[in-house]
Each structure stands twice: as structure tokens, then as C-alpha cells.
Enzyme design. Structure first.
Site, short mmCIF file in Angstrom:
data_model
loop_
_atom_site.label_atom_id
_atom_site.label_comp_id
_atom_site.label_asym_id
_atom_site.label_seq_id
_atom_site.Cartn_x
_atom_site.Cartn_y
_atom_site.Cartn_z
N SER A 1 0.86 -1.19 0.00
CA SER A 1 0.00 0.00 0.00
C SER A 1 0.89 1.23 0.00
CB SER A 1 -0.85 0.00 1.27
OG SER A 1 -1.51 1.22 1.43
N TYR B 1 -1.41 -1.30 10.40
CA TYR B 1 -1.54 -1.39 8.94
C TYR B 1 -0.28 -0.82 8.27
CZ TYR B 1 -3.61 -1.38 4.31
OH TYR B 1 -3.86 -1.63 2.99
#
Ligand SMILES: NC(=O)c1ccc[n+]([C@@H]2O[C@H](COP(=O)([O-])OP(=O)(O)OC[C@H]3O[C@@H](n4cnc5c(N)ncnc54)[C@H](OP(=O)(O)O)[C@@H]3O)[C@@H](O)[C@H]2O)c1
Length: 265
Positions: free
Chosen positions: A141, A154
Site C-alpha cells: 500500500s 496497517y
């Protein structure tokens, strides 16, 4: 290659979003597929669609990658016959401060993003490197270049994916191997990700959203070119560049302002 002499791809998190989009894109490019996720019916429905539309041979392998038994099942499947392409895509987000969010969810995230990616990659490279061909796409990401309140695990796990993939890239190059690795680093992408997280998509302005087909095309084109980091869209490439060149103090202040505005905490 399968018995039919078609390339074989194994995709984790194939029951929705970016993973299902990889499945459709690869089936249309002549791949046979092994689809992994927890929701068996979703996988079977997608398998029927791809067999009918593209004549692909599709195997479904329901497994929870946060769970040792599930992970072992996928590792064993990778060993024989080994796929030509492994897409480590399964993942999810959380919100809330690290110490206030349930530890169990943080633990599962580390298992799915870190442990499963590491173990499935090990199983695949054990076959791909001696064979001298193959490729692995690890779905990371833009968050893998950042750190942000409300997104601690995350960002940390996606940083790990970036560092892990870059390390492998260097090792494979120094060993003279033709096996390719890529860290795919999308920004906000339409999928079930934000529904699963219970986040309101309208908090993110529309121009920042990417279509999953665009993300997957960028990844597969990047793979052809042997690119290590694929950041789909000019806008997000500029974000990554800014994160990398801003002085640390300024970057942290801007991140806090951004997270407060987007109610990410
Ligand atoms: N959407 C975004 O904005 C965005 C941005 C950057 C990066 N990403 C990354 O893209 C990847 C795919 O996410 P997405 O956006 O496509 O989200 P999604 O639509 O929610 O799909 C996530 C997939 O992961 C699977 N999964 C989750 N936990 C799993 C587990 N324990 N075991 C096996 N499979 C599991 C889900 O399947 P089951 O529920 O059936 O198990 C589903 O197929 C993730 O790694 C995510 O971090 C997404």
C-alpha cells in the site's frame, strides 16, 4: 505450467476487490488459477464465471491465512505443482488507536500481512528459484511508505512487505535469478476493504479513488518491466515522492493534520 501448458497463478484474497480483479485479469491473459480466501461460495462463484468466460481451469482453496492449519494447506498446495505467479493479496484494515483497538485483530493482521506473505513466498521461491522462472506480487500500500495515527499496525505491516520484497529483489538479482518480485502499492481503491473496516468512503475525496482494474493493470504491466515498486497513478507517485523527501518533522506534522481532517483516528 499446468498439464494444459497454461501458466498457473495462485491469488490470496481472491473472493473480493483487488484479488478478484487479479483473477479476472489473469484468466483473460490465459492463466489457470488457484483462488484462496475464507468465503468458499464467493470463490466458487468466481471460478464458475472464469471457467465459462475464459475457459480457465480454476481451483478453489478456502483457507483462513491467519490460522496455522489454513496457511499450511496453502503452503502444501504451492509445493506441487508450483504456480508460475503468486499474488499475496489478502489483507484488511482497522481503525482506532493501537492501544484501544482489540489486540486479537492486530494479531490477525500481522499473521495475514506478514506471516502468511513470508511463508507463502518461502514455499513459492523454494520451487521457483531452482526452476529459474516465476514471479511474486506482494500487495502492499502507499501506507507502506508512511506512518499514521489510527493506522499503526496497517502501516507497519505494509512497511514490512515493502522491505521484505526489496530484500528479496536484491537477493534474487545477486543470485542471478530470473524470478521476479514486486511490491504493489495502491492508494485508496474501490473494493470491500472500507466496508469491512466500517469506514465511510465519502471521507476521502473522489479524485483519490482508484478502480481495481486500473491498479491490477499497472501491476501486471510493471511486472513485465520487472519493476520492484509499482505505485499506480501519478498522484500517488507524487505522494510517495513527497513522503520520501520531506524532512521527518514536517512529514509527521502534515500526517497528523491529514489524519485529523480525515477522521482516521
Ligand atoms: N482498497 C484499498 O483502498 C487498498 C489500498 C491499498 C492496499 N490495499 C490492499 O489490497 C489488498 C486487497 O484488499 P482489497 O482492497 O481488495 O479488500 P477486500 O475487497 O476487502 O478484499 C480482501 C480480501 O482478503 C481476503 N482476506 C482477508 N482476511 C483473510 C484471511 N484471514 N484469510 C484469507 N483471506 C483473507 C478476503 O477474503 P475473505 O473475507 O473471503 O477471507 C478478501 O478476498 C489488501 O492487502 C489491502 O491491504 C487496499
Amino acid at each position: 505450467m499446468t498439464a494444459r501448458n497454461r501458466p498457473l497463478a495462485l491469488i490470496t484474497g481472491a473472493s473480493a476487490g483487488i484479488g478478484a480483479t487479479f483473477a479476472r485479469a489473469l484468466a483473460s491473459r490465459g492463466y489457470d488459477l488457484i483462488l484462496v480466501a475464507r468465503r468458499r461460495e464467493r470463490l466458487e462463484e468466481l471460478a464458475r464465471e472464469l471457467e465459462a468466460r475464459h475457459g480457465a481451469c480454476v481451483e478453489t482453496l478456502p483457507a483462513d491465512l491467519a490460522d496455522d492449519a489454513g496457511l499450511r494447506k496453502v503452503e502444501e498446495r504451492i509445493a506441487s505443482p508450483a504456480p508460475d505467479l503468486l499474488v499475496n493479496n489478502a489483507g484488511f484494515g482497522t481503525h482506532g488507536r493501537f492501544w484501544e483497538a482489540p489486540l486479537e485483530t492486530q494479531d490477525r493482521m500481522h499473521r495475514v500481512h506478514v506471516i502468511a506473505t513470508m511463508r507463502l513466498t518461502h514455499a513459492a521461491l523454494a520451487v521457483m528459484v531452482p526452476r529459474g522462472t516465476g514471479a511474486i506480487i506482494n500487495v502492499s500500500s502507499v501506507a507502506g511508505f508512511a506512518a499514521s495515527p489510527g493506522n499503526v499496525s496497517y502501516c507497519a505491516t505494509k512497511h514490512w512487505i515493502n522491505a521484505f520484497t526489496e530484500g528479496l529483489y536484491l537477493e534474487l538479482k545477486s543470485a542471478g535469478s530470473q524470478v521476479k518480485v514486486q511490491a504493489l502499492c495502491p492508494g485508496f481503491t474501490y473494493s470491500e476493504f472500507h466496508d469491512v473496516m466500517g469506514r465511510d468512503r465519502s471521507l476521502i475525496p473522489q479524485p483519490w479513488w482508484l478502480q481495481p482494474e486500473y491498479v491490477v493493470n499497472a501491476s501486471l504491466e510493471g511486472l513485465e518491466r520487472g519493476e520492484l515498486f509499482v505505485v499506480p497513478s501519478f498522484r500517488y507517485r507524487m505522494v510517495v515522492r513527497a513522503i520520501r523527501i520531506l524532512p521527518d518533522g514536517l512529514r509527521r506534522r502534515l500526517t497528523q493534520v491529514y489524519a485529523r481532517r480525515r477522521k482516521l483516528e
